[in-house]
Design a protein around this motif. Structure first.
Motif, PDB file in Angstrom:
ATOM      1  N   PHE A   1       0.823  -1.207   0.000  1.00 42.11           N
ATOM      2  CA  PHE A   1       0.000   0.000   0.000  1.00 42.11           C
ATOM      3  C   PHE A   1       0.862   1.265   0.000  1.00 42.11           C
ATOM      4  O   PHE A   1       0.620   2.200  -0.771  1.00 42.11           O
ATOM      5  N   GLY A   2       1.872   1.320   0.865  1.00 44.25           N
ATOM      6  CA  GLY A   2       2.735   2.503   0.919  1.00 44.25           C
ATOM      7  C   GLY A   2       3.512   2.700  -0.369  1.00 44.25           C
ATOM      8  O   GLY A   2       3.643   3.820  -0.874  1.00 44.25           O
ATOM      9  N   ALA A   3       4.022   1.618  -0.948  1.00 44.84           N
ATOM     10  CA  ALA A   3       4.801   1.718  -2.189  1.00 44.84           C
ATOM     11  C   ALA A   3       3.937   2.206  -3.340  1.00 44.84           C
ATOM     12  O   ALA A   3       4.362   3.058  -4.143  1.00 44.84           O
ATOM     13  N   MET A   4       2.718   1.687  -3.423  1.00 48.67           N
ATOM     14  CA  MET A   4       1.830   2.089  -4.521  1.00 48.67           C
ATOM     15  C   MET A   4       1.473   3.566  -4.407  1.00 48.67           C
ATOM     16  O   MET A   4       1.451   4.300  -5.411  1.00 48.67           O
ATOM     17  N   ASN A   5       1.183   4.015  -3.198  1.00 48.09           N
ATOM     18  CA  ASN A   5       0.877   5.432  -2.997  1.00 48.09           C
ATOM     19  C   ASN A   5       2.065   6.308  -3.346  1.00 48.09           C
ATOM     20  O   ASN A   5       1.932   7.324  -4.045  1.00 48.09           O
ATOM     21  N   MET A   6       3.247   5.897  -2.865  1.00 50.49           N
ATOM     22  CA  MET A   6       4.428   6.734  -3.065  1.00 50.49           C
ATOM     23  C   MET A   6       4.786   6.854  -4.539  1.00 50.49           C
ATOM     24  O   MET A   6       5.215   7.930  -4.997  1.00 50.49           O
ATOM     25  N   TRP A   7       4.628   5.786  -5.295  1.00 53.26           N
ATOM     26  CA  TRP A   7       4.967   5.857  -6.719  1.00 53.26           C
ATOM     27  C   TRP A   7       4.103   6.887  -7.447  1.00 53.26           C
ATOM     28  O   TRP A   7       4.615   7.719  -8.199  1.00 53.26           O
ATOM     29  N   PHE A   8       2.794   6.838  -7.208  1.00 54.51           N
ATOM     30  CA  PHE A   8       1.910   7.736  -7.963  1.00 54.51           C
ATOM     31  C   PHE A   8       1.886   9.143  -7.366  1.00 54.51           C
ATOM     32  O   PHE A   8       1.504  10.096  -8.056  1.00 54.51           O
ATOM     33  N   LEU A   9       2.301   9.283  -6.102  1.00 53.66           N
ATOM     34  CA  LEU A   9       2.468  10.632  -5.565  1.00 53.66           C
ATOM     35  C   LEU A   9       3.687  11.306  -6.175  1.00 53.66           C
ATOM     36  O   LEU A   9       3.666  12.512  -6.459  1.00 53.66           O
ATOM     37  N   SER A  10       4.735  10.538  -6.366  1.00 52.31           N
ATOM     38  CA  SER A  10       5.964  11.103  -6.949  1.00 52.31           C
ATOM     39  C   SER A  10       5.942  11.086  -8.476  1.00 52.31           C
ATOM     40  O   SER A  10       6.741  11.778  -9.113  1.00 52.31           O
ATOM     41  N   ASN A  11       5.052  10.316  -9.073  1.00 50.96           N
ATOM     42  CA  ASN A  11       4.916  10.241 -10.540  1.00 50.96           C
ATOM     43  C   ASN A  11       3.438  10.371 -10.903  1.00 50.96           C
ATOM     44  O   ASN A  11       2.802   9.411 -11.350  1.00 50.96           O
TER      45      ASN A  11
END
Length: 679
Positions: free
Chosen positions: A408-418
């Motif tokens: 969950f954290g990785a998926m959020n972080m990817w689309f927040l930064s991209n």
């Protein structure tokens, strides 16, 4: 022949009298007796000349210098009447007679209608008709020489002869035309056959291109392997017959040739000592053949070796299947590294920076909504990126992502930064859906049962690689994940939406998909591409039709369809209680008697009669297992699907298809570089 010569003499005498001289018969007889060889040459000259028949009866033909000399010599000796008689008599001369040609089965009709020659500047025409193909006259018609001469001179005879010649000309033309047609057919057939010959390797299959013929690059390797097989066969027989010296020598030669062969697969890889080892092995095999050869024993030994090799091959195939499936279900180190780095950075973010913009679009039914359930960050990023790049208006597209708490954290972080441009995105955690519990969901209840745990984790499972491969497919971790079964709960997850496009994470979007929302599903719930082009994509492939529940309700030849890109009408879904139908069938399959595991079999059952077929260009499948998909079919597809074990993010992916996926990966991103995720 004597009677015919007499006839010739009588005819010549009659012609001589008609010419006005009583001395002509005597002269004719003398000349005939002494100059018969010349007459024979003359007749052959007439026969051998290939003259063209002209309707006017005159023929112009260039005659060779030898024929001209012969004609001049004979013309100086005989009158026109004698020459006519000689020409007429050639029908009866040896191998040039009519009987000879009929017995030789020759169909050609050789004719000499006219011969025009010029002797000493004087031009005269001799109408000589020699017809080898004419019918043999009945003996009653040739009674005497007077009748013959009259028939040759009569207008009726000439008329009949001309009629026959016209018929022969017509028939000859027909035969020539038939020959031409047959030749054309043969040439066309030869051309077609030549097209079917595989010439992908120059000279490989062409006997006309020996300069390009490829020699067998492994002939020596195969010879060495054959020698090893025979050596092993003789080893057993030598031991059986107590030939210990021979047995020991065979063992030595076998080890030598094994070392010389090594791992070589072609002759170029062989050690330079290989020829000597082959020679030595050949000598010991000859010796063994002299001392041990027994047809029955050799046959039995080779049969036993063949059975042993066959069992070994089957074991290796099972191991290969096991390892390939294991590789397909394992997350590569690079993706695992990426997920960890993103998760760490996400938890370092302050809470106010963890929110996505444009949250008001999440429940707007006028926009284009996508459902994507995945635990693979890199795969999910490609799906979103490829959809946005090919969208006409990205601002109208909304992505609903659901993952597990581990990612969950990785998926959020990817689309927040991209961020995906102007598109809207939402990321949810399936473990936070409190309504999705074992009391409501049959799959969760079954996964918690002792029988299912026993099936997955304990008894009944072989401990070896080779024997465990058959059940590995059905013990895939994805079947234990609710992310895989969440597709049957779309109205519960998105209660305010009317239509949603479901996408798998192993697809690539190549065209704008907004047109799918305009497709009329005709009251059906599911819009999908059918996959029944092959027999193994029909219902009897997935369901157990020996079970009465299945046999009563479904057609075994019903056409299957594919998950991966499905348009769902959520209003019709609720009206027909699709989730309730799914629960009923899932409960009936608690003992796995209706189907094994997975989501496609229950999907086929749940949406039976409720699926609208979409055009195949919307969704092309097979890039994860089929190496022979037509390139134009892939290029024209709106969505391509890497269903199968050869996922594009794995090392075992097919290179020819990987480029369609990798071009949407941001390989220049710092996270991907740090985790050594390279193109």
């Amino acid at each position: 022949m004597a009677s015919k010569r007499g006839l010739l003499s009588a005819t010549a005498s009659q012609r001589g009298r008609a010419g006005g001289g009583s001395r002509l018969p005597v002269i004719l007889v003398i000349f005939f007796l002494f100059l018969s060889p010349v007459i024979f040459v003359f007749s052959r000259t007439l026969r051998g000349a290939d003259l063209e028949i002209i309707s006017s009866g005159s023929v112009q033909q260039d005659v060779g210098w030898r024929e001209r000399i012969a004609l001049q010599q004979i013309k100086s000796l005989f009158s026109k009447e004698v020459i006519d008689v000689i020409a007429a008599s050639t029908n009866d001369m040896g191998p040039y007679s009519l009987d000879h040609f009929r017995k030789s089965n020759l169909s050609a009709s050789w004719k000499i209608d006219a011969l025009e020659t010029t002797v000493d500047g004087i031009s005269e025409k001799n109408q000589v008709v020699v017809d080898i193909g004419k019918e043999i006259h009945d003996s009653k018609e040739v009674k005497n020489t007077d009748d013959v001469s009259q028939s040759m001179d009569s207008p009726a005879k000439r008329s009949r002869r001309q009629l026959r010649e016209k018929k022969r000309e017509k028939r000859a033309a027909q035969l020539l035309q038939q020959d031409d047609d047959l030749l054309i057919k043969l040439e066309n057939a030869a051309i077609e056959r030549s097209k079917s010959v595989d010439t992908s390797v120059l000279g490989k299959y062409s006997i006309w291109r020996k300069e390009n013929e490829n020699e067998n690059s492994d002939s020596t390797v195969r010879l060495m392997r054959d020698q090893m097989i025979m050596a092993r066969a003789y080893l057993g027989i030598a031991k059986m017959k107590n030939k210990l010296d021979l047995h020991h020598e065979l063992q030595i030669r076998l080890k030598e040739i094994q070392r010389a062969l090594g791992e070589a697969s072609t002759d170029a890889d062989l050690h330079r000592s290989a020829p000597d080892k082959i020679k030595s092995m050949g000598q010991i095999l000859s010796k063994a053949k002299e001392q041990l050869y027994d047809c029955k024993l050799i046959t039995g030994k080779l049969r036993a070796m063949l059975q042993s090799a066959d069992e070994e091959v089957r074991g290796l195939k099972k191991q290969s299947t096991f390892l390939s499936q294991l590789a397909a279900k394992t997350i590569p180190n690079g993706i695992h590294c990426l997920s960890l780095r993103l998760t760490i950075d996400y938890h370092l973010l302050p809470p106010e920076k963890r929110k996505f913009p444009r949250s008001e679009n999440l429940e707007n039914p006028n926009l284009y909504h996508y459902a994507l359930f995945s635990d693979n960050v890199l795969a999910a990023s490609v799906v979103v990126n490829s959809t946005i790049v090919n969208a006409k208006d990205p601002s109208k597209h909304v992505f609903h992502l659901v993952t597990d708490k581990l990612n969950f954290g990785a998926m959020n972080m990817w689309f927040l930064s991209n961020p995906p441009g102007k598109a809207t995105i939402q990321v949810e955690n399936v473990d936070e859906f409190k309504w999705l519990n074992s009391s409501y969901c049959p799959v969760l209840r079954q996964l918690e049962s002792a029988a299912m745990k026993e099936y997955y984790f304990k008894a009944g499972h072989p401990t070896t690689l080779s024997s465990g491969a058959s059940n590995l497919k059905y013990r895939n971790p994805k079947y234990l994940s609710m992310l895989n079964h969440l597709r049957f709960y779309l109205p519960q997850v998105y209660p305010k939406l009317e239509k949603i496009l479901f996408l798998d994470d192993d697809i690539v979007v190549q065209k704008d998909l907004s047109g799918l929302w305009d497709v009329d599903l005709n009251g059906k719930v599911n819009g999908a591409v059918e996959t029944c082009g092959e027999s193994f994509h029909r219902f009897d492939k997935y369901l157990n039709f020996s079970n009465p529940h299945i046999a009563r309700k479904f057609d075994p030849n019903a056409c299957g369809w594919a998950y991966g890109m499905n348009m769902f009408d959520l209003k019709e879904w609720k009206k027909r209680d699709i989730t309730g139908i799914y629960h009923m069938w899932q409960s009936l399959n608690e003992e796995r008697l209706l189907w094994k595991l997975g989501t496609l079999p229950p999907g086929l059952i749940t949406f039976y009669g409720l699926t609208h077929p979409l055009d195949k260009s919307w969704h092309v499948l097979g890039l994860g297992y089929n190496p022979s998909i037509d390139r134009s079919e892939i290029d024209n597809a709106a969505v391509i699907h890497y269903n199968g074990n050869m996922k594009p993010w794995l090392e075992l992916a097919m290179t020819k298809y990987r480029g369609y996926w990798s071009k949407y990966v941001k390989y220049n991103h710092p996270y991907l570089r740090q985790c050594k995720l390279n193109e």
